[in-house]
Design a protein around this motif. Structure first.
Motif, PDB file in Angstrom:
ATOM      1  N   LYS A 119       9.022  -5.555  -1.774  1.00 49.64           N
ATOM      2  CA  LYS A 119       7.787  -6.330  -1.900  1.00 49.64           C
ATOM      3  C   LYS A 119       8.081  -7.824  -1.962  1.00 49.64           C
ATOM      4  O   LYS A 119       7.350  -8.629  -1.396  1.00 49.64           O
ATOM      5  N   LEU A 146       0.784  -2.253   0.626  1.00 42.51           N
ATOM      6  CA  LEU A 146       0.389  -2.875  -0.639  1.00 42.51           C
ATOM      7  C   LEU A 146      -1.031  -2.466  -1.049  1.00 42.51           C
ATOM      8  O   LEU A 146      -1.329  -2.375  -2.232  1.00 42.51           O
ATOM      9  N   ARG A 147      -1.866  -2.190  -0.081  1.00 41.91           N
ATOM     10  CA  ARG A 147      -3.253  -1.779  -0.368  1.00 41.91           C
ATOM     11  C   ARG A 147      -3.409  -0.271  -0.507  1.00 41.91           C
ATOM     12  O   ARG A 147      -4.307   0.191  -1.206  1.00 41.91           O
ATOM     13  N   ASN A 148      -2.546   0.521   0.160  1.00 42.27           N
ATOM     14  CA  ASN A 148      -2.800   1.956   0.286  1.00 42.27           C
ATOM     15  C   ASN A 148      -1.713   2.877  -0.256  1.00 42.27           C
ATOM     16  O   ASN A 148      -1.947   4.076  -0.364  1.00 42.27           O
ATOM     17  N   VAL A 150       0.358   3.908  -3.365  1.00 37.55           N
ATOM     18  CA  VAL A 150       0.316   3.706  -4.822  1.00 37.55           C
ATOM     19  C   VAL A 150       1.637   3.179  -5.370  1.00 37.55           C
ATOM     20  O   VAL A 150       1.647   2.406  -6.329  1.00 37.55           O
ATOM     21  N   GLN A 153       1.846  -0.445  -5.405  1.00 34.91           N
ATOM     22  CA  GLN A 153       0.870  -1.083  -6.283  1.00 34.91           C
ATOM     23  C   GLN A 153       1.338  -1.120  -7.733  1.00 34.91           C
ATOM     24  O   GLN A 153       0.764  -1.829  -8.547  1.00 34.91           O
ATOM     25  N   GLU A 155       3.121  -2.133 -10.989  1.00 35.41           N
ATOM     26  CA  GLU A 155       3.670  -3.386 -11.502  1.00 35.41           C
ATOM     27  C   GLU A 155       4.513  -3.169 -12.754  1.00 35.41           C
ATOM     28  O   GLU A 155       5.182  -4.074 -13.209  1.00 35.41           O
TER      29      GLU A 155
END
Length: 167
Positions: A119, A146-148, A150, A153, A155
């Motif tokens: 990332k 990054l959107r789809n 998991v 996503q 953190e």
């Protein structure tokens, strides 16, 4: 390859599982090319292949007109490697469009850190070409993952460490 006039310059192996290595020696012998794999993968799993050459994290290799940057991304295996060529990432089983490769529960932190590295390292326009597809077609940009996806996503690594991945 013959029908499309493709000239094979090398075999880039992302990890040592047989579904990714089975034809490597055949190509190495018939096309007289080198096979590239991470030193960690070679040493950890005692890999012996014809024309095998070691790659190291972010140490570029030149294959004809291509500059290839190996990115060692442990988690799926100890020496899992993604290969960055221009704006294309060949991610093997480190990252799929829909998820990530299965890993041993003791290696979930390594996989989490590998995804975080990708990332930070890659441009959002980098195209992902995974080793497998589970419904979504390959060739999606990092921004899509990054959107789809998991796992892209997350953190906080404790979420991944407590998830069902690899169990």
């Amino acid at each position: 390859m013959n029908e499309n006039n493709i000239i094979l310059k090398a075999v880039l192996i992302t990890h040592s599982h047989s579904d990714h290595t089975d034809l490597a020696e055949r190509f190495a012998e018939s096309r007289d090319v080198s096979i590239f794999m991470s030193s960690t993968e070679i040493d950890t799993y005692k890999i012996i292949l014809m024309n095998l050459k070691r790659v190291e994290h972010q140490k570029k290799i030149v294959l004809g007109d291509f500059v290839v940057t190996p990115l060692i991304t442990p988690g799926h295996t100890m020496g899992s490697t993604c290969y960055l060529i221009e704006n294309n990432l060949f991610s093997g089983d480190t990252a799929f469009i829909e998820g990530v490769g299965i890993c041993h529960p003791n290696d979930t932190e390594k996989l989490y850190l590998s995804i975080q590295f990708l990332k930070l390292k890659l441009a959002e326009t980098t195209m992902f070409w995974p080793g497998h597809s589970f419904g979504k077609s390959p060739g999606k940009e990092l921004s899509y993952l990054l959107r789809n996806n998991v796992y892209f996503q997350l953190e906080k690594k404790n979420i991944l460490l407590n998830s069902e991945i690899g169990k």
